[in-house]
Enzyme design. Structure first.
Site, PDB file in Angstrom:
ATOM      1  N   SER A   1       0.867  -1.182   0.000  1.00  0.00           N
ATOM      2  CA  SER A   1       0.000   0.000   0.000  1.00  0.00           C
ATOM      3  C   SER A   1       0.903   1.231   0.000  1.00  0.00           C
ATOM      4  O   SER A   1       2.090   1.137   0.335  1.00  0.00           O
ATOM      5  CB  SER A   1      -0.828  -0.036   1.290  1.00  0.00           C
ATOM      6  OG  SER A   1      -1.380   1.216   1.579  1.00  0.00           O
TER       7      SER A   1
ATOM      8  N   TYR B   1      -2.147   0.033  10.452  1.00  0.00           N
ATOM      9  CA  TYR B   1      -2.163  -0.546   9.102  1.00  0.00           C
ATOM     10  C   TYR B   1      -0.805  -0.335   8.434  1.00  0.00           C
ATOM     11  O   TYR B   1      -0.277  -1.219   7.757  1.00  0.00           O
ATOM     12  CB  TYR B   1      -3.275   0.143   8.310  1.00  0.00           C
ATOM     13  CG  TYR B   1      -3.422  -0.273   6.859  1.00  0.00           C
ATOM     14  CD1 TYR B   1      -3.924  -1.532   6.530  1.00  0.00           C
ATOM     15  CD2 TYR B   1      -3.093   0.597   5.824  1.00  0.00           C
ATOM     16  CE1 TYR B   1      -4.092  -1.899   5.198  1.00  0.00           C
ATOM     17  CE2 TYR B   1      -3.267   0.238   4.495  1.00  0.00           C
ATOM     18  CZ  TYR B   1      -3.766  -1.014   4.187  1.00  0.00           C
ATOM     19  OH  TYR B   1      -3.924  -1.381   2.866  1.00  0.00           O
TER      20      TYR B   1
HETATM   21  N1  LIG Z   1      -8.533  -0.823  -1.841  1.00  0.00           N
HETATM   22  C1  LIG Z   1      -7.478  -0.072  -1.716  1.00  0.00           C
HETATM   23  O1  LIG Z   1      -7.516   1.139  -1.980  1.00  0.00           O
HETATM   24  C2  LIG Z   1      -6.170  -0.640  -1.274  1.00  0.00           C
HETATM   25  C3  LIG Z   1      -5.071   0.211  -1.264  1.00  0.00           C
HETATM   26  C4  LIG Z   1      -3.834  -0.274  -0.866  1.00  0.00           C
HETATM   27  C5  LIG Z   1      -3.706  -1.596  -0.508  1.00  0.00           C
HETATM   28  N2  LIG Z   1      -4.780  -2.423  -0.518  1.00  0.00           N
HETATM   29  C6  LIG Z   1      -4.574  -3.806  -0.105  1.00  0.00           C
HETATM   30  O2  LIG Z   1      -5.196  -4.680  -1.023  1.00  0.00           O
HETATM   31  C7  LIG Z   1      -5.554  -5.888  -0.362  1.00  0.00           C
HETATM   32  C8  LIG Z   1      -6.995  -6.231  -0.685  1.00  0.00           C
HETATM   33  O3  LIG Z   1      -7.835  -5.206  -0.174  1.00  0.00           O
HETATM   34  P1  LIG Z   1      -9.248  -4.823  -0.810  1.00  0.00           P
HETATM   35  O4  LIG Z   1      -9.223  -3.394  -1.114  1.00  0.00           O
HETATM   36  O5  LIG Z   1      -9.618  -5.794  -1.853  1.00  0.00           O
HETATM   37  O6  LIG Z   1     -10.178  -4.968   0.488  1.00  0.00           O
HETATM   38  P2  LIG Z   1     -11.355  -5.988   0.866  1.00  0.00           P
HETATM   39  O7  LIG Z   1     -12.401  -5.984  -0.184  1.00  0.00           O
HETATM   40  O8  LIG Z   1     -11.750  -5.624   2.256  1.00  0.00           O
HETATM   41  O9  LIG Z   1     -10.646  -7.404   0.831  1.00  0.00           O
HETATM   42  C9  LIG Z   1      -9.897  -7.888   1.907  1.00  0.00           C
HETATM   43  C10 LIG Z   1      -9.831  -9.403   1.804  1.00  0.00           C
HETATM   44  O10 LIG Z   1      -9.017  -9.894   2.885  1.00  0.00           O
HETATM   45  C11 LIG Z   1      -9.727 -10.947   3.536  1.00  0.00           C
HETATM   46  N3  LIG Z   1      -9.368 -11.015   4.942  1.00  0.00           N
HETATM   47  C12 LIG Z   1      -9.518 -10.046   5.888  1.00  0.00           C
HETATM   48  N4  LIG Z   1      -9.143 -10.510   7.086  1.00  0.00           N
HETATM   49  C13 LIG Z   1      -8.744 -11.793   6.902  1.00  0.00           C
HETATM   50  C14 LIG Z   1      -8.245 -12.806   7.776  1.00  0.00           C
HETATM   51  N5  LIG Z   1      -8.135 -12.623   9.091  1.00  0.00           N
HETATM   52  N6  LIG Z   1      -7.923 -13.996   7.241  1.00  0.00           N
HETATM   53  C15 LIG Z   1      -8.067 -14.221   5.915  1.00  0.00           C
HETATM   54  N7  LIG Z   1      -8.541 -13.320   5.045  1.00  0.00           N
HETATM   55  C16 LIG Z   1      -8.869 -12.117   5.545  1.00  0.00           C
HETATM   56  C17 LIG Z   1     -11.216 -10.601   3.347  1.00  0.00           C
HETATM   57  O11 LIG Z   1     -12.047 -11.749   3.388  1.00  0.00           O
HETATM   58  P3  LIG Z   1     -12.862 -12.296   4.654  1.00  0.00           P
HETATM   59  O12 LIG Z   1     -13.485 -11.134   5.322  1.00  0.00           O
HETATM   60  O13 LIG Z   1     -13.832 -13.261   4.031  1.00  0.00           O
HETATM   61  O14 LIG Z   1     -11.853 -12.995   5.493  1.00  0.00           O
HETATM   62  C18 LIG Z   1     -11.206 -10.064   1.926  1.00  0.00           C
HETATM   63  O15 LIG Z   1     -11.295 -11.122   0.999  1.00  0.00           O
HETATM   64  C19 LIG Z   1      -5.282  -5.645   1.123  1.00  0.00           C
HETATM   65  O16 LIG Z   1      -4.036  -6.201   1.481  1.00  0.00           O
HETATM   66  C20 LIG Z   1      -5.207  -4.152   1.233  1.00  0.00           C
HETATM   67  O17 LIG Z   1      -4.394  -3.725   2.309  1.00  0.00           O
HETATM   68  C21 LIG Z   1      -6.013  -1.967  -0.895  1.00  0.00           C
END
Ligand SMILES: NC(=O)c1ccc[n+]([C@@H]2O[C@H](COP(=O)([O-])OP(=O)(O)OC[C@H]3O[C@@H](n4cnc5c(N)ncnc54)[C@H](OP(=O)(O)O)[C@@H]3O)[C@@H](O)[C@H]2O)c1
Length: 281
Positions: A145, A158
């Site tokens: 990120s 985070y």
């Molecule tokens: N969206 C952004 O702007 C952004 C920016 C920078 C980085 N990121 C990174 O991208 C990645 C994906 O994020 P996203 O934006 O797609 O968010 P998201 O839709 O909230 O997806 C997060 C995923 O992680 C899983 N997860 C959460 N806690 C978990 C646990 N304890 N064990 C196993 N799985 C778990 C969730 O599934 P369950 O709830 O079913 O477990 C979900 O599938 C993350 O690493 C995030 O930090 C996102």
């Protein structure tokens, strides 16, 4: 080489596959003919994703995991290996965000975020590494990120694990020279997912709302397409997202200026920064 011929038949294990970036990765990798193992906590959502795969719906192996349960992860990695007899790419995508000041954040929440966002990825990686070494190939993909590069208010819990990912995986990369194992650290900017709705506040309570900046952010489908291209090229580090990426450049060449912009709320400052830099468009 096209993405289809690159990923055709490759076994890819995606964590955080139940929503957002991970879910979209499932659809696009499936379209490119990859064999998928999909993980997250919510089995129902994983089954829904599996049933919606564009090519061979239902063909992915669903492997529920909770990254907080670190002691269970080596066993889960063994199970993942048993599905197709090999794994070519591990995508450490699962993650959880936080929205609170450091002073309001309990150490339990700090540890929770550290386990999910850092130790979970490291444990899965260490569990698969001997297998990658044996086969003389493999790719480890880490989703970091902008918070893995610099800190902003309300994101300390985070930002810490995201920074740690860089330290660990950059060191590991230097140990794996000439091993046939590649490490790609992908840095998304603000991507249109519901990550903030799934985020926690300092005492562990659910934050529960999708922030406006994320509603209007960089489209997930486009971001994932670019990420997959970067994975195919085995990029060591790759930024994907909108104008907020300029902060990476600022952080590198003029960190004092970036710090001035992010003194208050990061998104407010980023929007201001974006406005003042519209000539970049
Ligand atoms: N969206 C952004 O702007 C952004 C920016 C920078 C980085 N990121 C990174 O991208 C990645 C994906 O994020 P996203 O934006 O797609 O968010 P998201 O839709 O909230 O997806 C997060 C995923 O992680 C899983 N997860 C959460 N806690 C978990 C646990 N304890 N064990 C196993 N799985 C778990 C969730 O599934 P369950 O709830 O079913 O477990 C979900 O599938 C993350 O690493 C995030 O930090 C996102």
């Amino acid at each position: 080489m096209s993405l289809k011929s690159h990923f055709q038949g490759k076994v890819i294990w995606i964590t955080g596959a139940s929503s957002g970036i991970g879910e979209e990765m499932c659809y696009q990798f499936s379209d490119f003919g990859a064999k998928l193992i999909i993980s997250a906590r919510n089995e129902g959502k994983l089954k829904r994703v599996n049933s919606q795969l564009p090519r061979n719906p239902g063909s992915a192996k669903v492997l529920p995991i909770d990254l907080e349960n670190l002691s269970e992860l080596p066993g889960k990695a063994k199970e993942a290996m048993s599905f197709f007899g090999r794994i070519d790419i591990l995508i450490n995508n699962a993650g959880m965000a936080v929205r609170d000041f450091a002073i309001n954040t309990s150490i339990e929440t700090d540890q929770k975020l550290m386990n999910i966002n850092y130790f979970g990825a490291v444990t899965l990686t260490k569990s698969l590494l001997p297998h990658f070494q044996e086969q003389g190939s493999g790719q480890l993909v880490v989703i970091s990120s902008l918070s893995g590069k610099y800190g902003v208010p309300k994101l300390a819990a985070y930002s810490a694990p995201k920074h740690a990912l860089h330290g660990f995986f950059e060191s590991l990369r230097s140990e794996l020279v000439d091993s046939g194992i590649f490490i790609s650290i992908l840095i998304p900017g603000i991507i249109q997912t519901e990550i903030t709705a799934h985020a926690v506040m300092g005492q562990g309570e659910n934050y529960g709302k999708v922030e406006t900046a994320f509603k209007k952010a960089y489209p997930t489908e486009k971001a994932v397409n670019e990420m997959i291209l970067a994975i195919s090229k085995r990029k060591e580090e790759f930024y994907v997202g909108g104008m907020e990426g300029v902060t990476l450049w600022l952080n590198r060449f003029s960190p004092w200026l970036l710090r001035r912009f992010i003194r208050n709320h990061p998104l407010k400052r980023l929007r201001k920064l974006k406005k003042s830099l519209t000539f970049w468009n």
